[in-house]
Design an enzyme around this catalytic site. Structure first.
Site, PDB file in Angstrom:
ATOM      1  N   LYS A 110       0.817  -1.224   0.000  1.00 28.13           N
ATOM      2  CA  LYS A 110       0.000   0.000   0.000  1.00 28.13           C
ATOM      3  C   LYS A 110       0.850   1.274   0.000  1.00 28.13           C
ATOM      4  O   LYS A 110       0.462   2.278  -0.592  1.00 28.13           O
ATOM      5  CB  LYS A 110      -0.963   0.001   1.192  1.00 28.13           C
ATOM      6  CG  LYS A 110      -2.128  -1.000   1.054  1.00 28.13           C
ATOM      7  CD  LYS A 110      -3.039  -0.930   2.282  1.00 28.13           C
ATOM      8  CE  LYS A 110      -3.953  -2.134   2.410  1.00 28.13           C
ATOM      9  NZ  LYS A 110      -5.120  -2.102   1.533  1.00 28.13           N
ATOM     10  N   GLU A 197      -2.606   6.541   7.907  1.00 28.61           N
ATOM     11  CA  GLU A 197      -3.355   7.428   7.015  1.00 28.61           C
ATOM     12  C   GLU A 197      -4.282   8.284   7.850  1.00 28.61           C
ATOM     13  O   GLU A 197      -4.793   7.823   8.880  1.00 28.61           O
ATOM     14  CB  GLU A 197      -4.258   6.599   6.075  1.00 28.61           C
ATOM     15  CG  GLU A 197      -3.601   6.119   4.815  1.00 28.61           C
ATOM     16  CD  GLU A 197      -4.528   5.246   3.973  1.00 28.61           C
ATOM     17  OE1 GLU A 197      -5.765   5.336   4.098  1.00 28.61           O
ATOM     18  OE2 GLU A 197      -3.983   4.457   3.182  1.00 28.61           O
ATOM     19  N   ARG A 289      -6.835  -7.953  -9.406  1.00 27.46           N
ATOM     20  CA  ARG A 289      -7.485  -9.246  -9.675  1.00 27.46           C
ATOM     21  C   ARG A 289      -8.948  -9.003  -9.983  1.00 27.46           C
ATOM     22  O   ARG A 289      -9.430  -7.884  -9.837  1.00 27.46           O
ATOM     23  CB  ARG A 289      -7.401 -10.108  -8.423  1.00 27.46           C
ATOM     24  CG  ARG A 289      -7.992  -9.351  -7.235  1.00 27.46           C
ATOM     25  CD  ARG A 289      -8.039 -10.153  -5.972  1.00 27.46           C
ATOM     26  NE  ARG A 289      -8.147  -9.284  -4.810  1.00 27.46           N
ATOM     27  CZ  ARG A 289      -9.274  -8.782  -4.340  1.00 27.46           C
ATOM     28  NH1 ARG A 289     -10.417  -9.037  -4.950  1.00 27.46           N
ATOM     29  NH2 ARG A 289      -9.288  -7.998  -3.284  1.00 27.46           N
TER      30      ARG A 289
HETATM   31  P1  ADP Z   1      -8.146  -3.716   2.137  1.00 26.05           P
HETATM   32  O1  ADP Z   1      -6.842  -3.909   1.416  1.00 26.05           O
HETATM   33  O2  ADP Z   1      -8.274  -4.574   3.329  1.00 26.05           O
HETATM   34  O3  ADP Z   1      -9.315  -3.754   1.213  1.00 26.05           O
HETATM   35  P2  ADP Z   1      -8.463  -0.839   2.139  1.00 26.05           P
HETATM   36  O4  ADP Z   1      -7.294   0.071   2.228  1.00 26.05           O
HETATM   37  O5  ADP Z   1      -9.065  -1.007   0.799  1.00 26.05           O
HETATM   38  O6  ADP Z   1      -8.060  -2.242   2.752  1.00 26.05           O
HETATM   39  O7  ADP Z   1      -9.588  -0.357   3.165  1.00 26.05           O
HETATM   40  C1  ADP Z   1     -10.717  -1.162   3.431  1.00 26.05           C
HETATM   41  C2  ADP Z   1     -11.820  -0.316   4.070  1.00 26.05           C
HETATM   42  O8  ADP Z   1     -11.351   0.316   5.268  1.00 26.05           O
HETATM   43  C3  ADP Z   1     -12.315   0.838   3.207  1.00 26.05           C
HETATM   44  O9  ADP Z   1     -13.314   0.448   2.286  1.00 26.05           O
HETATM   45  C4  ADP Z   1     -12.838   1.805   4.254  1.00 26.05           C
HETATM   46  O10 ADP Z   1     -14.125   1.437   4.703  1.00 26.05           O
HETATM   47  C5  ADP Z   1     -11.856   1.632   5.394  1.00 26.05           C
HETATM   48  N1  ADP Z   1     -10.742   2.602   5.280  1.00 26.05           N
HETATM   49  C6  ADP Z   1      -9.497   2.357   4.832  1.00 26.05           C
HETATM   50  N2  ADP Z   1      -8.712   3.458   4.875  1.00 26.05           N
HETATM   51  C7  ADP Z   1      -9.485   4.450   5.371  1.00 26.05           C
HETATM   52  C8  ADP Z   1      -9.268   5.841   5.671  1.00 26.05           C
HETATM   53  N3  ADP Z   1      -8.087   6.435   5.474  1.00 26.05           N
HETATM   54  N4  ADP Z   1     -10.316   6.557   6.169  1.00 26.05           N
HETATM   55  C9  ADP Z   1     -11.522   5.966   6.370  1.00 26.05           C
HETATM   56  N5  ADP Z   1     -11.790   4.683   6.127  1.00 26.05           N
HETATM   57  C10 ADP Z   1     -10.792   3.905   5.634  1.00 26.05           C
HETATM   58 MG    MG Z   2      -9.641  -2.499  -0.405  1.00 26.22          MG
END
Ligand code: ADP
Ligand code: MG
Ligand code: ADP
Length: 475
Positions: A110, A197, A289
């Protein structure tokens, strides 16, 4: 060959067969009665598992070689985002149906993905690099939170599937959680890097399906909203996003194409964004994917994503342009899991499906793998079937979904259907008004009334059992 199981294995086998190729399934012992083995043209037993053989690159490549396999589709989960898998395929002279090794490696990290996107000018929430180990990491984290204010999000750099994400609200929590997050990340993802973040408050999760060929063409297939989540895992997905500002959605889609190009993307992928309450959007990650929720995009575009994935991997050009992609109507997908929503979504694996009767009709699509008499293996995930409905208007789509959920009869394991019935009757869902806080802000969704339709279902079931005793050959 399909290096996967469950509904996605079937989904891919269908596309392989429609293209006129021979499909090869793999399975571990607990999956011996699984439908993907029966539907595939050939099947290879790869070991007792559970899960370790589906995760063994060596075993799968060996099985592929023994069956003269030309190409492997990884599905989602298992090896789909492990960059060593395309590498091993290449070394074995087998086509990997997905992006190349380098792309999966970079985007699976990430922090690296954020760097690539920052260089390309893609908007994103402020964040740190990988935190240094020990007290130095705590210092960097405290500085970040002093600057951007709590809450902050502590994330595993190699995380996925909603795991490895923690909401931190104060300095005390930060000190306490940081070492825990690191050791959990190490255990879950074999990588102990974590970073921070800024939190987007009550965002919508909006993602864009993209498709890229090897000849420099990258198109998007519109948006999906996956805001309805439990513990950061998606439960309900819709297409397109219900955000009314279509110019904004166009900008998000164009940004997704730009992001894919910046990453030298090839094949199908998803660019995920968060949209805040002022309608600013931020890059979150790219999933390299096919995704569980790809069905909703297929319903509103008419484009078969897996067929397209296979053709692109075989070296063909995209057969449609951006202008050919026309979005029509609405689609909603619900992941029907064998879980007890009244008992903290406890998995119901190990139970046998004694009655299975699915809904059908116009605008209804089922991607499942269970059948009457099937015992759900305890050792895999609890997804039984994805119910995807299509409708011209949002209202029609919700009405169709309610009808299907009411018609569905899965007896044996408890399922998430009663929980979804509460969602379709919720006024905010009916308005298309939801963000990632939806389940937290709608606790009544977890409460069940004794519903007269449940009572009548039971009465019907009793009558049916009685009838079967009298008529043993009736279906
Ligand atoms: P994964 O790789 O597990 O899918 P993501 O980075 O896509 O992780 O985040 C999954 C979920 O977590 C998002 O859809 C959101 O609901 C929440 N999320 C992630 N980062 C943030 C953020 N910076 N602020 C608010 N919600 C977040
Ligand atoms: Mg995700
Ligand atoms: P086929 O194997 O039938 O030739 P293609 O490789 O052309 O299919 O396309 C893959 C997917 O894209 C299919 O689902 C097809 O329906 C869809 N598709 C192809 N051409 C167009 C087009 N001009 N507009 C929209 N969708 C298209």
């Amino acid at each position: 060959m399909v290096a996967n199981r469950g509904e996605i294995a079937l989904r891919i086998i269908r596309a392989i067969q429609e293209l006129g190729h021979t499909s090869v399934a793999i399975y571990e012992t607990p999956d011996s009665a699984a439908l993907h083995i029966r539907v595939a043209d050939e099947a290879v037993w790869i070991g007792n598992g559970p899960r370790k053989d589906y995760l063994s690159i060596e075993t799968i490549i060996k099985a592929a070689k023994s069956h003269g396999v030309d190409a492997i589709h990884p599905g989602y989960g298992f090896l789909a985002e492990n960059p060593d898998f395309p590498k091993a395929c290449e070394e074995a002279g087998i086509i990997f149906i997905g992006p190349p090794y380098e792309v999966i490696r970079d985007l699976g990290d990430k922090v690296m993905a954020r760097k690539i996107m920052a260089d390309a000018g893609i908007p994103m929430v402020p964040g740190t690099d990988n935190l240094p180990v020990g007290e130095e990491g705590v210092k960097v984290a405290l500085e970040f939170s002093a600057k951007y204010k709590y809450p902050i999000m502590l994330k595993a750099t190699a995380g996925g599937g909603g795991r490895g994400i923690r909401l931190i609200e104060n300095d005390g929590q930060l000190r306490e959680q940081l070492p825990l997050a690191r050791s959990e990340a190490k255990a879950a993802f074999n990588n102990d890097n974590v970073y921070i973040e800024k939190v987007v408050i009550k965002p919508k999760h909006v993602e864009v399906q993209i498709m890229a060929d090897k000849f420099g063409t990258t198109v998007h297939l519109g948006t999906r909203d996956c805001s309805i989540q439990r513990r950061n895992q998606k439960l309900v997905e819709i297409a397109p996003s219900m955000i009314e500002d279509t110019d904004l959605l166009d900008r998000i889609c164009e940004t997704a194409v730009q992001a894919a190009k910046a990453a030298n993307y090839f094949n199908a992928g998803t660019v995920e964004f968060l949209v805040d309450r002022d309608y600013n959007f931020y890059f979150m990650e790219i999933n390299t994917r096919i995704q569980v929720e790809h069905t909703v995009t297929e319903m509103i575009t008419g484009i078969d994503l897996v067929r397209t994935q296979i053709k692109l991997a075989l070296g063909m050009k995209l057969s449609f342009t951006q202008d050919d992609v026309k979005l029509r109507g609405h689609a909603i997908e619900m992941r029907i899991n064998a879980e007890d929503p009244q008992n903290n979504f406890m998995p119901e694996g190990g139970k046998t499906v004694s009655v299975y009767r699915s809904p059908g009709g116009y605008g209804v699509r089922l991607d499942g793998f269970v059948y009457q008499g099937f015992t759900i293996p305890e050792v895999y995930d609890s997804l039984l079937v994805k119910l995807t409905v299509f409708g011209f208007s949002w209202n029609e789509t919700v009405d169709r979904l309610r009808r299907c959920l009411r018609n569905y009869n899965i007896t044996g394991p408890k399922t998430t259907i009663p929980f979804y019935l509460n969602i379709v009757d919720d006024p905010d869902f009916q308005k298309g008004d939801f963000d990632t806080s939806y389940l937290d802000t709608h606790p009544h969704l977890f409460e069940y009334k004794v519903d007269s339709s449940e009572v009548s279902k039971l009465a019907k079931l009793i009558a049916e059992i009685h009838y079967k005793k009298e008529n043993p050959y009736a279906i």
